[in-house]
Design an enzyme around this catalytic site. Structure first.
Site, PDB file in Angstrom:
ATOM      1  N   HIS A 152       0.831  -1.192   0.000  1.00 48.18           N
ATOM      2  CA  HIS A 152       0.000   0.000   0.000  1.00 48.18           C
ATOM      3  C   HIS A 152       0.871   1.249   0.000  1.00 48.18           C
ATOM      4  O   HIS A 152       2.076   1.194   0.269  1.00 48.18           O
ATOM      5  CB  HIS A 152      -0.933  -0.021   1.201  1.00 48.18           C
ATOM      6  CG  HIS A 152      -1.975  -1.092   1.120  1.00 48.18           C
ATOM      7  ND1 HIS A 152      -2.913  -1.290   2.106  1.00 48.18           N
ATOM      8  CD2 HIS A 152      -2.226  -2.031   0.177  1.00 48.18           C
ATOM      9  CE1 HIS A 152      -3.703  -2.298   1.772  1.00 48.18           C
ATOM     10  NE2 HIS A 152      -3.307  -2.764   0.614  1.00 48.18           N
ATOM     11  N   CYS A 182      -4.942   0.595   6.383  1.00 46.74           N
ATOM     12  CA  CYS A 182      -5.444  -0.705   6.809  1.00 46.74           C
ATOM     13  C   CYS A 182      -4.743  -1.103   8.106  1.00 46.74           C
ATOM     14  O   CYS A 182      -3.794  -0.449   8.547  1.00 46.74           O
ATOM     15  CB  CYS A 182      -5.218  -1.748   5.718  1.00 46.74           C
ATOM     16  SG  CYS A 182      -3.490  -2.204   5.466  1.00 46.74           S
ATOM     17  N   CYS A 185      -0.885  -1.761   7.653  1.00 39.98           N
ATOM     18  CA  CYS A 185      -0.131  -0.529   7.422  1.00 39.98           C
ATOM     19  C   CYS A 185      -0.089   0.321   8.686  1.00 39.98           C
ATOM     20  O   CYS A 185       0.940   0.913   9.019  1.00 39.98           O
ATOM     21  CB  CYS A 185      -0.760   0.268   6.275  1.00 39.98           C
ATOM     22  SG  CYS A 185      -0.515  -0.475   4.649  1.00 39.98           S
ATOM     23  N   HIS A 333      -2.815  -4.585  28.162  1.00 39.98           N
ATOM     24  CA  HIS A 333      -3.753  -5.614  27.749  1.00 39.98           C
ATOM     25  C   HIS A 333      -5.172  -5.149  28.040  1.00 39.98           C
ATOM     26  O   HIS A 333      -5.397  -4.166  28.732  1.00 39.98           O
ATOM     27  CB  HIS A 333      -3.445  -6.923  28.466  1.00 39.98           C
ATOM     28  CG  HIS A 333      -2.195  -7.591  27.966  1.00 39.98           C
ATOM     29  ND1 HIS A 333      -1.741  -8.796  28.443  1.00 39.98           N
ATOM     30  CD2 HIS A 333      -1.296  -7.206  27.019  1.00 39.98           C
ATOM     31  CE1 HIS A 333      -0.625  -9.138  27.822  1.00 39.98           C
ATOM     32  NE2 HIS A 333      -0.337  -8.191  26.960  1.00 39.98           N
ATOM     33  N   GLU A 335      -7.472  -6.224  29.949  1.00 36.44           N
ATOM     34  CA  GLU A 335      -7.860  -6.152  31.360  1.00 36.44           C
ATOM     35  C   GLU A 335      -7.457  -4.810  31.979  1.00 36.44           C
ATOM     36  O   GLU A 335      -8.228  -4.205  32.733  1.00 36.44           O
ATOM     37  CB  GLU A 335      -7.198  -7.289  32.149  1.00 36.44           C
ATOM     38  CG  GLU A 335      -7.564  -8.683  31.671  1.00 36.44           C
ATOM     39  CD  GLU A 335      -6.576  -9.226  30.661  1.00 36.44           C
ATOM     40  OE1 GLU A 335      -6.292 -10.438  30.697  1.00 36.44           O
ATOM     41  OE2 GLU A 335      -6.090  -8.437  29.816  1.00 36.44           O
ATOM     42  N   CYS A 363      -2.790 -12.691  31.718  1.00 31.17           N
ATOM     43  CA  CYS A 363      -1.370 -13.000  31.845  1.00 31.17           C
ATOM     44  C   CYS A 363      -0.929 -12.738  33.293  1.00 31.17           C
ATOM     45  O   CYS A 363      -1.704 -12.261  34.123  1.00 31.17           O
ATOM     46  CB  CYS A 363      -0.545 -12.150  30.879  1.00 31.17           C
ATOM     47  SG  CYS A 363      -0.465 -10.395  31.300  1.00 31.17           S
ATOM     48  N   CYS A 366      -1.225  -8.962  34.349  1.00 30.94           N
ATOM     49  CA  CYS A 366      -2.619  -8.524  34.468  1.00 30.94           C
ATOM     50  C   CYS A 366      -3.291  -9.158  35.681  1.00 30.94           C
ATOM     51  O   CYS A 366      -4.051  -8.499  36.396  1.00 30.94           O
ATOM     52  CB  CYS A 366      -3.390  -8.866  33.194  1.00 30.94           C
ATOM     53  SG  CYS A 366      -2.914  -7.875  31.747  1.00 30.94           S
TER      54      CYS A 366
END
Length: 468
Positions: A152, A182, A185, A333, A335, A363, A366
């Site tokens: 692109h 997108c 990209c 993350h 959470e 994880c 978290c």
């Protein structure tokens, strides 16, 4: 929040050569006498440019592109490539300007358009690049059909720009682009900006490109420091004046140009909000598929329900979807994104029951932070239903600690997936269709979770919540 269930024709890479493409017909100029531009938000860049003395090398000579050697030889695009002079001119990327018909066709700012398989990027770079002596350069990049760097327009620009920037210079880059980036990209541009802190990027898009996970890519881009906005009338006129061979003609706006810009600006604002309202069906089916070992699921999605009065909300219940911020400074993350949002809205005088339906179990980091949050907020009760287990040896003690802090942890079964489909997915009235071995996988994962938490069976609960 923006519904994501409607997907117009997608902008795919590599993209073909459009009939409106106009190759470079003139050599570039050296520029001097640059006047500083005003801030982007209040007014588009405005520079006074005067051609410098003597001949200048072509911009095209600064970028080496590999095109296919024979017509239709590109394995990813079987459409015939232009022949003769047209094919030779197509090699020149970036171009100097566009012809009027190409600009009007490809920068039309309707919400849904057809036949625009090419992406066009008009750029301005303020700062000293290697090669030309000036402090300012501009041009137009179009996506490549094929070749080693085929991609692109955004990636074509980065390929050209990387070889010319200096780590000792500061650059202000402005893109006027026919499609918003997108997801791929957007992530690549975000990584580029994190590695090159001396580059400031402002992006003005004529249209929004809708595809799976595009909102995540745009958030990543904004979190990396890029400025993203929708083009309005003055931006189209500025592009016409500076990037189009207009032969002295003034820009004539098309019908509903302002209304279209307003609509797209509202949709972009909704896209960049976290939480989302609902998920696209394909996103849900892919990211919540309860395989024991799942690949290419690098994002975590969290569908939440909060019972209790939140500040700023008139009702006693609220729901939505969070996803992880992959390019945020702290790479939070889902959470932690929820906790960041929830902390600012809860009241110490209210009782809250929170339910999470999450694509990955928490994880280690978290789990520790959620456990600490629950210990500090005894008026919050949390139930977590995970589609899959995030396997990591050091996760086990932290998951146990999460349960000992009062959280209820369980594996999602068929009724949980169906409940999420009905409440958190833009399903267009369609019923949930379970994938193969959905309950077999759930029982296997539940057994694995029970093994992890067996030392805290008296504290943990892994039944299912009654449905409201």
């Amino acid at each position: 929040m923006l519904p994501l269930s409607v997907s117009p024709p997608r902008r795919e890479a590599p993209r073909g050569t459009d009939v409106g493409d106009t190759p470079l017909d003139h050599l570039s100029h050296q520029w001097r006498g640059l006047q500083p531009a005003p801030p982007l938000r209040s007014q588009p860049l405005s520079c006074s440019l005067q051609p410098g003395p003597g001949p200048s090398p072509s911009l095209a000579s600064l970028l080496s592109l590999s095109l296919c050697n024979s017509v239709g030889s590109c394995p990813t695009d079987r459409r015939a490539l232009p022949r003769g002079r047209a094919r030779e001119k197509q090699k020149r990327n970036p171009m100097e300007k566009l012809d009027p018909e190409t600009f009007s066709f490809h920068f039309l700012n309707m919400e849904f358009v057809y036949g625009r398989n090419c992406s066009y990027l008009c750029y301005q770079v303020e700062g000293r690049l290697s090669g030309p002596p000036g402090l300012f350069e501009q041009g137009v990049v179009v996506n490549e059909v094929c070749g080693d760097t085929g991609g692109h327009a955004e990636l074509c620009f980065l390929h050209w720009f990387r070889g010319r920037l200096s780590p000792h210079e500061y650059y202000r880059v402005t893109w006027f682009i026919s499609w918003s980036p997108c997801s791929n990209c957007a992530r690549d541009v975000a990584k580029f900006l994190k590695r090159h802190r001396n580059v400031e990027l402002s992006i003005l898009a004529a249209r929004l490109y809708y595809c799976r996970d595009h909102e995540q890519g745009l958030r990543s881009l904004c979190n990396s420091g890029a400025e993203l906005a929708i083009m309005v009338f003055r931006d189209f006129r500025y592009c016409w004046d500076n990037f189009v061979y207009h032969h002295g003609r003034h820009f004539i706006p098309w019908e509903n140009i302002d209304a279209n810009s307003d609509l797209l600006a509202r949709k972009l604002e909704d896209l960049l909000k976290n939480p989302l309202e609902k998920l696209h069906p394909n996103t849900f089916s892919f990211h919540f598929c309860n395989l024991e070992f799942a690949y290419d699921r690098k994002y975590s999605y969290l569908c939440y329900q909060v019972e209790g009065r939140l500040s700023g909300s008139p009702g006693l219940s609220e729901q939505g979807v969070f996803l992880n911020e992959v390019c945020d400074e702290n790479c939070r993350h889902a959470e932690l994104c929820f906790l960041h949002w929830f902390r600012g809205r809860l009241s110490p005088d209210e009782y809250y029951h929170v339910t999470w339906f999450i694509s990955w179990s928490p994880c280690s980091n978290c789990a520790r932070q959620v456990a600490e949050f629950l210990k500090q907020h005894r008026n919050v009760e949390l139930s977590i239903f995970a589609a899959r287990l995030y396997y990591w040896q050091r996760n086990k003690p932290d998951l146990r600690n999460l349960c000992s802090s009062g959280a209820q942890l369980a594996i999602m079964f068929y009724q949980d997936f169906r409940y999420c489909w009905d409440n958190f997915v833009h399903n267009s009235g369609r019923e949930f269709i379970p994938w193969e071995k959905i309950n077999v996988n759930s029982r296997l994962l539940a057994t694995n979770l029970e093994e992890i938490l067996k030392e805290l069976q008296s504290f943990c609960w892994w039944g299912l919540l009654p449905r409201r």
